[in-house]
Design a protein around this motif. Structure first.
Motif, PDB file in Angstrom:
ATOM      1  N   GLY A 136      -0.272 -19.445  36.669  1.00  0.00           N
ATOM      2  CA  GLY A 136      -0.707 -20.442  37.346  1.00  0.00           C
ATOM      3  C   GLY A 136      -2.189 -21.575  37.399  1.00  0.00           C
ATOM      4  N   GLY A 137      -2.932 -20.299  37.344  1.00  0.00           N
ATOM      5  CA  GLY A 137      -4.815 -20.630  37.834  1.00  0.00           C
ATOM      6  C   GLY A 137      -4.594 -21.636  36.327  1.00  0.00           C
ATOM      7  N   LEU A 138      -3.430 -21.837  35.330  1.00  0.00           N
ATOM      8  CA  LEU A 138      -4.274 -22.548  33.740  1.00  0.00           C
ATOM      9  C   LEU A 138      -2.667 -24.007  34.655  1.00  0.00           C
ATOM     10  CD1 LEU A 138      -4.846 -21.454  31.460  1.00  0.00           C
ATOM     11  CD2 LEU A 138      -2.434 -21.087  30.361  1.00  0.00           C
ATOM     12  N   LEU A 139      -2.025 -23.281  34.941  1.00  0.00           N
ATOM     13  CA  LEU A 139      -1.456 -24.947  35.155  1.00  0.00           C
ATOM     14  C   LEU A 139      -1.598 -26.216  36.477  1.00  0.00           C
ATOM     15  CD1 LEU A 139       2.461 -23.949  36.068  1.00  0.00           C
ATOM     16  CD2 LEU A 139       1.179 -25.632  34.245  1.00  0.00           C
ATOM     17  N   ASN A 140      -2.833 -25.535  37.107  1.00  0.00           N
ATOM     18  CA  ASN A 140      -3.114 -25.598  37.961  1.00  0.00           C
ATOM     19  C   ASN A 140      -4.388 -26.637  37.929  1.00  0.00           C
ATOM     20  OD1 ASN A 140      -2.955 -25.998  40.995  1.00  0.00           O
ATOM     21  ND2 ASN A 140      -3.231 -23.958  41.728  1.00  0.00           N
ATOM     22  N   ALA A 141      -5.020 -26.064  36.399  1.00  0.00           N
ATOM     23  CA  ALA A 141      -6.324 -27.121  36.033  1.00  0.00           C
ATOM     24  C   ALA A 141      -6.051 -27.665  35.034  1.00  0.00           C
ATOM     25  CB  ALA A 141      -7.305 -25.378  34.631  1.00  0.00           C
ATOM     26  N   THR A 142      -4.833 -27.474  34.072  1.00  0.00           N
ATOM     27  CA  THR A 142      -4.310 -28.912  33.100  1.00  0.00           C
ATOM     28  C   THR A 142      -3.744 -29.871  33.786  1.00  0.00           C
ATOM     29  OG1 THR A 142      -3.444 -26.799  31.828  1.00  0.00           O
ATOM     30  CG2 THR A 142      -3.267 -28.953  31.202  1.00  0.00           C
ATOM     31  N   LEU A 143      -2.974 -29.245  34.600  1.00  0.00           N
ATOM     32  CA  LEU A 143      -2.385 -30.480  35.872  1.00  0.00           C
ATOM     33  C   LEU A 143      -3.165 -31.216  37.180  1.00  0.00           C
ATOM     34  CD1 LEU A 143       1.962 -29.477  35.088  1.00  0.00           C
ATOM     35  CD2 LEU A 143       0.189 -30.646  33.899  1.00  0.00           C
ATOM     36  N   GLY A 144      -3.992 -30.705  36.916  1.00  0.00           N
ATOM     37  CA  GLY A 144      -4.209 -31.445  38.333  1.00  0.00           C
ATOM     38  C   GLY A 144      -4.700 -32.261  38.442  1.00  0.00           C
ATOM     39  N   ASN A 145      -5.546 -33.174  37.380  1.00  0.00           N
ATOM     40  CA  ASN A 145      -5.415 -34.377  37.501  1.00  0.00           C
ATOM     41  C   ASN A 145      -4.282 -35.533  36.790  1.00  0.00           C
ATOM     42  OD1 ASN A 145      -7.880 -34.810  38.961  1.00  0.00           O
ATOM     43  ND2 ASN A 145      -8.594 -33.687  37.477  1.00  0.00           N
ATOM     44  N   LEU A 146      -3.195 -35.057  36.920  1.00  0.00           N
ATOM     45  CA  LEU A 146      -1.466 -35.479  36.239  1.00  0.00           C
ATOM     46  C   LEU A 146      -1.794 -36.750  36.269  1.00  0.00           C
ATOM     47  CD1 LEU A 146       0.115 -34.790  34.083  1.00  0.00           C
ATOM     48  CD2 LEU A 146       1.775 -33.398  35.775  1.00  0.00           C
ATOM     49  N   THR A 147      -2.278 -37.225  37.678  1.00  0.00           N
ATOM     50  CA  THR A 147      -1.882 -38.994  38.438  1.00  0.00           C
ATOM     51  C   THR A 147      -2.569 -39.908  37.295  1.00  0.00           C
ATOM     52  OG1 THR A 147      -0.707 -37.764  39.953  1.00  0.00           O
ATOM     53  CG2 THR A 147      -1.588 -40.223  40.169  1.00  0.00           C
ATOM     54  N   GLU A 148      -3.786 -39.129  36.832  1.00  0.00           N
ATOM     55  CA  GLU A 148      -5.440 -40.079  36.359  1.00  0.00           C
ATOM     56  C   GLU A 148      -5.111 -39.817  34.857  1.00  0.00           C
ATOM     57  OE1 GLU A 148      -5.641 -37.496  38.860  1.00  0.00           O
ATOM     58  OE2 GLU A 148      -7.515 -38.165  39.857  1.00  0.00           O
TER      59      GLU A 148
END
Lengths: 366, 366, 366
Positions: free
Chosen positions: C71-83
């Protein structure tokens, strides 16, 4: 008459004020020998120092009588009145270079020389001195943020095209308004909503007895006029005198004007350091520097539209920008420790000396 | 003979010192194949590393025998003797570029590589390590202030007019004298008036038994001569070797010379980090960098007037200035936390790697 | 169907999501009036904001269901997905200037606007707020180190010779790989070996109930496609719209794109600040900025080799470099205090305003 007596009594007890004798000498000198620039320069320096001290005491006396909020407001607004009057005089004569050098110089001198000499003088008497980190941090951060506003127009102005000149002027005007608005919000913060965080940084009110209101206001008005008149002689003679002494214009604006303008505050800061009240010294040094950046500099930009021959911008000489930034960073680093000894003072003074030597040696047209 | 025996015993127990065998090989090689630059370069590097270790041990032995004050003075003055001797050799040959690159490189290598690798090596063994913030702060601030003196001449020298060249030279001389004076005052502070603040940053004296005075002084003298002789081969071969390895001169001066010169100190810093004595590692890394900036650099400027073909100034390549400033800021930021884990080390090493990659890839005449 | 119902229920309760109505309007508008750039620009902005909010919620829902580490990995990787999606669209069209401006702008907007507005909004409700200094320091240091990697190629590229262009490209590629490696090690550190130091900076998971896995993954996939499609309209129309609004391209990339892309995270950060959970606000702001510098920027460089018409380097406009460095230093200074009041927010926002005004006024070809 009572006013006069009180003032004379003050003068008798404060050796610094004996220098007031030079005030009439300046005006006589200007009449008799208008071409003796070097002499007039030295005389005007000797006359400004005691006037600045009187101005400082008068401001504090008015502030002490008008209650905390109005008093704090007055102290904050008139605290650098001498620097402001000298710069306004130079501005009216269109000497933008000198005005900018004195702004940058006042920031550098207050953060490095005043702070460093306070640490050194205090440290020679006390083994290790402590000061409040939280208070110093607030002022250092504010100073850092204000310095940025002075850096941006300089960092961006590479080419000197017509378009860029217009851009720099508009930008400087916008930044000046933004800085003054920030300054007002800062006063609302420190005198209004969060007053309790800023207790005890009054500029040495406890040191001397305040004058009665009448004396104080009259002195404030009269001395401001005198400073303005002496400043005129000072600004007119400074360039020729610099040549005679072999000093560059940058050195004069940066070092000499800044030291002369801040003489009174330095006396307070050094005396507080000797009394082991380093909080007060740090507050005077950083607070005064922040006020120059946040209030005096933008007021001068706005004033240049009214009294100057041409509007002034906030584009500084790159060397001055580097020095302001280094001075601000040094102050931030040093003040974040909360402890000082004599060598802390030496370290800061060495940075100031590096700048002074550089400006002294700099070729005139570099 | 007793001296010789002691030295031989030391050598047998320290595998690093087996590299001493390369010292005679260098001189033989220089005679037999003076054109084999790449070979001579590799041999001289292999010979300097153990000599530096001996020099470091000899200095500490003399220091241990002469009491706290004189010992501290010796440690402080001779701590970077290897770097100094290599740079003096390059200076005598008029290679100012190499000298300056090795000064800047030593500051960057000590603050980034030595500190980062200590954090990493210590962190791989210990989960979280703590170190004294106050001590680290004093050294970081001192390093920051010293770096400023190296930045100012570079920041101001835009045009290369005759006037500016003369200005830069005079300024460099003044700054060199100012820095050495500051260095002496700093010694007075740390060994004299405020000695109690600097307890326990001896360079690992407890690690190895000190040699007797005779052995130590004899070793110090003999090894210094050997380092000077090997340095000559090193400096002569470094440029041709750089070409052969496809390295730029900037990379060689900045990275290779700096790593070779600091090898002995690194061994101490890493070993201290593994033993969870991070205070010692931080002290060695930042102290050594500050010494380069405050003492070695100005001594080289002064020495260039006596031994060099032409006087050297303190004007650095702008990229080197940026790197020194970033290294110093990084050290200041990182050391202000007081805690470290393996990723702290990785972060600092990444900055070092960024610089190393940049210098490696940089076109020769950029 | 159940998925659809859940999504519709969510939309009904969140007014921000009503803006989703603009998504189909954008595509209809593009068909009917492909030349109405200003209209299409406004519509696409209005459509991206709710999509970004959905994306953010979907990512967190998947993260909440997959356990701490993944979960942390996903949050960290997709956290700026829009940008990332917007920048990839611009990259595919070869608009390197816009991509770089949006990278620099995202770093500046997150550190200054998001942090400053959080302090201000929180401070207007709470007298003084405190936050964890240790956590903020780790992120600020990481951000500072990442920014350095973006500065070095820009600082060194003076001349535009063929050799220097090739050097800048190779260097950018190496730095991109180095940054991604550092990012992965950082994840290993914060999610693996030293997980206990980073407790409680989840991006507001507690705020809203997570969606079931099916809904979340489907939403993630579908919305990413929608963002990509709307981004295309956005990137195509942004330049013409900028002209129509009298804005420079630099202003659009730096300010408008950055604000649009970070809208969802800002909503979370501001809401946390109002609830006196300033740790969370600081974590979102600095964490997001660090992620842009350490992960999004290098991914874009690597992606440019595959999807772009020509490879992109990491050489930024000097003004952008200065702004990124000042923003990072400001964040470091401010976050090292651990306390905030409304004026802290004003101070940071003033720096942001200085940058915004400068970019707005900047002549097009400066």
């Amino acid at each position: 008459m009572k006013t006069m007596n009180q003032l004379l009594k003050e003068i008798r007890h404060n050796p610094l004020l004996w220098l007031l004798a030079f005030v009439p000498v300046v005006f006589v000198g200007q009449r008799l020998a208008p071409e003796a620039h070097t002499l007039l320069f030295v005389l005007s320096v000797l006359a400004i120092v005691p006037l600045a001290a009187l101005l400082s005491h008068a401001t504090e006396s008015v502030a002490a009588k008008t209650g905390d909020t109005v008093g704090g407001l007055l102290n904050a607004t008139l605290g650098n009145l001498t620097e402001l009057v000298i710069a306004l005089t130079a501005l009216r004569m269109g000497q933008h270079m000198l005005v900018k050098a004195s702004i940058a110089g006042a920031i550098v001198t207050n953060t490095l020389f005043m702070l460093g000499a306070s640490f050194l003088l205090g440290g020679l008497k006390h083994h290790v001195q402590e000061f409040n980190v939280a208070g110093a941090r607030v002022q250092a951060v504010q100073l850092f943020l204000a310095t940025i506003a002075l850096l941006v127009p300089s960092a961006l102005s590479g080419a000197d095209s017509v378009q860029m000149v217009a851009f720099t002027q508009t930008l400087s005007l916008c930044l000046a308004i933004l800085l003054i608005a920030t300054y007002c919000l800062g006063l609302l913060f420190s005198l209004g909503t969060h007053r309790e965080l800023f207790g005890g940084t009054g500029h040495g009110e406890a040191e001397e007895a305040p004058w009665p209101m009448g004396v104080a206001v009259a002195t404030l008005a009269a001395v401001t006029v005198l400073v303005a008149l002496v400043s005129e002689v000072f600004v007119e003679s400074v360039q020729e005198a610099a040549l005679a002494f072999g000093m560059t214009q940058a050195f004069v604006g940066f070092i000499v004007v800044a030291l002369v303008g801040a003489a009174a505050e330095m006396a307070s800061a050094f005396s507080a350091a000797r009394k082991n009240r380093l909080d007060l010294s740090v507050g005077i040094a950083l607070g005064s520097a922040a006020q120059i950046a946040l209030f005096v500099a933008p007021v001068l930009v706005l004033a240049s539209y009214i009294i100057g021959p041409s509007p002034m911008n906030l584009q500084f000489w790159p060397g001055a920008v580097v020095m302001m930034l280094i001075a601000t960073l040094t102050a931030t680093l040093v003040s974040s420790g909360g402890r000082a000894a004599w060598f802390s003072g030496v370290s800061i003074l060495v940075v100031y000396l590096i700048f002074a030597i550089t400006l002294y040696l700099l070729p005139p047209r570099a």
